[in-house]
Design an enzyme around this catalytic site. Structure first.
Site, short mmCIF file in Angstrom:
data_model
loop_
_atom_site.label_atom_id
_atom_site.label_comp_id
_atom_site.label_asym_id
_atom_site.label_seq_id
_atom_site.Cartn_x
_atom_site.Cartn_y
_atom_site.Cartn_z
N ALA A 63 -3.00 -2.62 6.80
CA ALA A 63 -3.72 -2.71 8.06
C ALA A 63 -3.90 -1.32 8.66
O ALA A 63 -3.21 -0.37 8.29
CB ALA A 63 -2.97 -3.62 9.03
N GLY A 102 -0.89 -5.21 4.70
CA GLY A 102 -2.06 -6.09 4.76
C GLY A 102 -2.87 -6.09 3.50
O GLY A 102 -3.52 -7.10 3.16
N GLU A 105 -1.19 -8.56 1.36
CA GLU A 105 -1.41 -9.89 1.93
C GLU A 105 -2.80 -10.42 1.58
O GLU A 105 -2.96 -11.61 1.29
CB GLU A 105 -1.21 -9.85 3.45
CG GLU A 105 0.26 -9.71 3.86
CD GLU A 105 0.45 -9.69 5.35
OE1 GLU A 105 1.05 -10.64 5.88
OE2 GLU A 105 0.01 -8.72 6.00
N GLU A 125 6.22 -3.69 6.24
CA GLU A 125 6.13 -3.81 7.70
C GLU A 125 7.48 -3.68 8.39
O GLU A 125 7.55 -3.21 9.54
CB GLU A 125 5.49 -5.15 8.06
CG GLU A 125 4.00 -5.24 7.80
CD GLU A 125 3.67 -5.66 6.37
OE1 GLU A 125 2.50 -5.97 6.10
OE2 GLU A 125 4.58 -5.69 5.52
#
Length: 700
Positions: A63, A102, A105, A125
């Site tokens: 992210a 991310g 993910e 994270e």
């Protein structure tokens, strides 16, 4: 598509490429572009399958962290994942370089995953004080099992391609052409009689843990026992455990709630600060990309003791051949024995293989002759911390080292400029202060002398990163950044004891603050005799510590120090004899003892350290407050969840800290409490320390 995503077609396979350098972060434009590309592939009747990949050197670094804490912009990352897994046409993630956070993910929401042989995958994270917040805690357990998922999520460390294949994190490893192999994989999935199920719909990997949740809980407890007071590792467990008893969509909502709660918390703010601070520390004025580091193909280390051996291990672990020089063969044999024992321990723990141990040992050679190290590109001196000894060593190095070699001292306190004057090439000299044990501790203080050449500093920075250290450039002063601040923190320790606190009281205040150990337990661990010798050489005294040493109480090594270790070194207990000694010394000095609470202990130890940090900034010894935070997090175990001393001070309120420093300065007269000009300025103006520095024309 949005400008950060490209769409091409190879026959019946659509190829969607994320093109957002340098790490293909899933910012707003990437998220929007991927969804638009998926919609286009879905609508194209000539397309039977999709490959999602990354442009450049990586799949995706995750992210866009710069968006954290800002107003969310739709589509979100969970929206991207939902679009991928609801495609009627199979989607294959082609992973190269890294798939982190991310990025991983998103790959979990695809119907298949293929990785290049050198790919690394991670959900890191937790290192930012967060949990995976886009379905990672729910999809990964369904793909590889809940306990295996914890092994990935709780430590947050990268997993190599082969390991990922063995646990089921990826389906295949590509040959020489990842994209072509990914297209072939996508076509296979499209041609299969049944469309592959989305990861969210898979339940078989959850069955064992659902039958025996106690085993899951035990595994989780083992993984989090070193959480060090951090919230995120425990939150990771809580989120993964939802897979055992909560429907997928409800669990996703709870995962998101946990993520947002952590993101708004103080710990995550602190850890995100450290993430950026570590990257900022590598930016040094005058050392731009045009300044190229010197080549370090071969190194030498002077001294085979604890520090020298650890430094040599750090270098060979980074692939650099090292020659260790000592004054006697006996000292070399002793040092090499310790190094071999350390590597054997690593093999037993499973952290390296026997083959890797042998490769590392094969990079080590030894000598007692200075002439044998003359061709090294870098030499690091790690001899006794005494200026006269170091001057002799550097005079000899100046005679034997080839032109252009970097000459570094591992000094903890001493004047690097004075050491450099023992050579005819002071521009080649700098400090490289490693922390003990040097093969484990991450911090490397790079001490830039007044004549140190820019490319020499660049060489030390590059070397630090190469060997897995966190390098921070500092200036020349007694103790540099870390040890100078440590001295200020320690200045009141003995007075606290004499005035009424016990060693256990002080140590408990530090533990409650978040440190792993208090100063007196740490002193016992390191050996009280070390400080005693240092004080005697400087003509200094410490009433309590000196009295302990005079009784032969050097800490854990003798079974007694500030604490008693009758049941072993890990089980120190308060000693009535020590308490009686403190009371006796207080009486001799006419000190009336009283109750001292934890708040006072913190104010009289941590606050002076922050004050000294501000003085260090005023003098330009540290470039920025965040550099000081990196030093203390990586070298002195300052609590990660507080973000370092200078960051914590700003969160606690600089005006409050100045007010309490003034109070204690008035009570004690101790100069460590006199607020620095920078601290006063920032407190009065409401600025951050960096802003106050910038206003004075300092580097911020």
């Amino acid at each position: 598509m949005a400008g950060n995503v490209t769409y091409t077609a190879d026959g019946d396979v659509a190829v969607i490429t994320i093109d957002n350098p340098p790490v293909n972060a899933f910012g707003f434009d990437v998220r929007r572009g991927v969804i638009e590309a998926m919609d286009r592939a879905e609508a194209d009747s000539t397309v039977s399958s999709v490959v999602l990949t990354g442009g450049g050197r990586v799949f995706s670094g995750g992210a866009d962290i710069t968006e954290f804490g800002k107003t969310p912009r739709e589509p979100s990352l969970p929206d991207v994942n939902t679009r991928c897994e609801t495609m009627t046409k199979p989607v294959v993630a082609a992973i190269h370089g890294v798939a982190f956070g991310g990025g991983l993910e998103v790959s979990l929401s695809c119907h298949g995953r293929i990785a290049s042989q050198d790919a690394k995958l991670a959900l890191p994270e937790v290192k930012l004080g967060l949990i995976p917040g886009a379905g990672g805690t729910q999809r990964l357990p369904r793909l590889i099992g809940p306990e295996a998922a914890l092994d990935v999520i709780v430590p947050g460390n990268p997993v190599g391609a082969q390991k990922a294949l063995s646990v089921g994190l990826v389906d295949r490893i590509a040959g020489d052409d990842l994209l072509e192999d990914a297209k072939a994989f996508a076509r296979e999935l499209a041609a299969a009689p049944e469309k592959p199920s989305a990861v969210r719909d898979r339940e078989d990997k959850l069955e064992a843990a659902r039958r025996d949740p106690a085993a899951f809980d035990a595994h989780a407890a083992d993984l989090t026992k070193k959480a060090r007071g951090l919230d995120a590792p425990l939150a990771c467990v809580r989120a993964v455990r939802l897979t055992l008893d909560t429907p997928f969509d409800a669990a996703l909502a709870k995962e998101r709630d946990i993520f947002i709660e952590l993101m708004n918390g103080e710990q995550s703010k602190s850890q995100r600060h450290l993430f950026f601070a570590e990257r900022e520390a590598g930016k040094v004025p005058g050392i731009g990309r045009d300044v190229k580091p010197r080549t370090v193909a071969k190194a030498a280390v002077i001294g085979a003791g604890t520090m020298g051996g650890g430094i040599a291990m750090s270098l060979v672990n980074g692939g650099i051949p090292v020659t260790i020089l000592e004054m006697s063969q006996e000292a070399l044999d002793r040092g090499m024995s310790v190094i071999r024992r350390n590597y054997d321990t690593s093999v037993k723990r499973g952290s390296i293989s026997e083959e890797e141990r042998d490769r590392r040992l094969g990079r080590l050679s030894t000598t007692t002759n200075y002439d044998d190290i003359g061709d090294a590109d870098l030499v690091i001196e790690a001899v006794f911390e005494e200026m006269s000894v170091k001057k002799v060593v550097f005079g000899k190095l100046d005679e034997v080292m080839k032109p252009g070699a970097v000459l570094a001292s591992n000094t903890s306190y001493l004047d690097v400029d004075e050491i450099a004057q023992m050579t005819k090439r002071p521009s080649d000299v700098l400090g490289m202060h490693f922390f003990s044990p040097a093969n484990v501790m991450k911090l490397l203080e790079i001490v830039r002398g007044k004549e140190t050449a820019s490319d020499v500093v660049a060489t030390a920075l590059a070397l630090g990163k190469r060997i897995g250290k966190v390098p921070v450039v500092v200036g020349v002063c007694h103790g540099f950044v870390g040890n100078r601040m440590l001295s200020s923190r320690s200045a009141e320790n003995e007075d606290l004891l004499l005035e009424g606190a016990s060693p256990a009281d002080v140590d408990k205040a530090f533990l409650d603050f978040g440190f792993l150990m208090g100063p007196f337990a740490m002193g016992d661990l390191a050996g009280l005799d070390i400080g005693w010798r240092n004080r005697k050489s400087l003509g200094q005294t410490a009433v309590i510590a000196d009295a302990l040493c005079e009784e032969g109480r050097f800490g854990q090594k003798t079974g007694k120090g500030f604490y008693s270790y009758e049941d072993g070194p890990r089980d120190g207990k308060p000693d009535p004899w020590v308490n009686a000694l403190i009371e006796e010394k207080a009486k001799e000095l006419g000190v009336n003892r009283r109750n001292i609470d934890a708040t006072e202990i913190v104010e009289r130890t941590i606050y002076p350290m922050i004050n000294e940090g501000a003085r260090i900034l005023e003098e330009g010894i540290a470039l920025r407050p965040s550099d000081i935070d990196i030093v203390w997090i990586n070298g002195y175990a300052f609590p990660v969840g507080k973000g370092g001393p200078m960051f914590w001070a700003e969160q606690a309120g600089l005006s409050h800290i100045v007010e309490r420093l003034e109070y204690w300065h008035g009570k004690t007269g101790n100069s460590v409490f006199e607020p620095s000009a920078l601290l006063r300025k920032a407190a009065k103006s409401g600025e951050s320390l960096a802003e106050a520095m910038a206003a004075k024309g300092k580097v911020a």
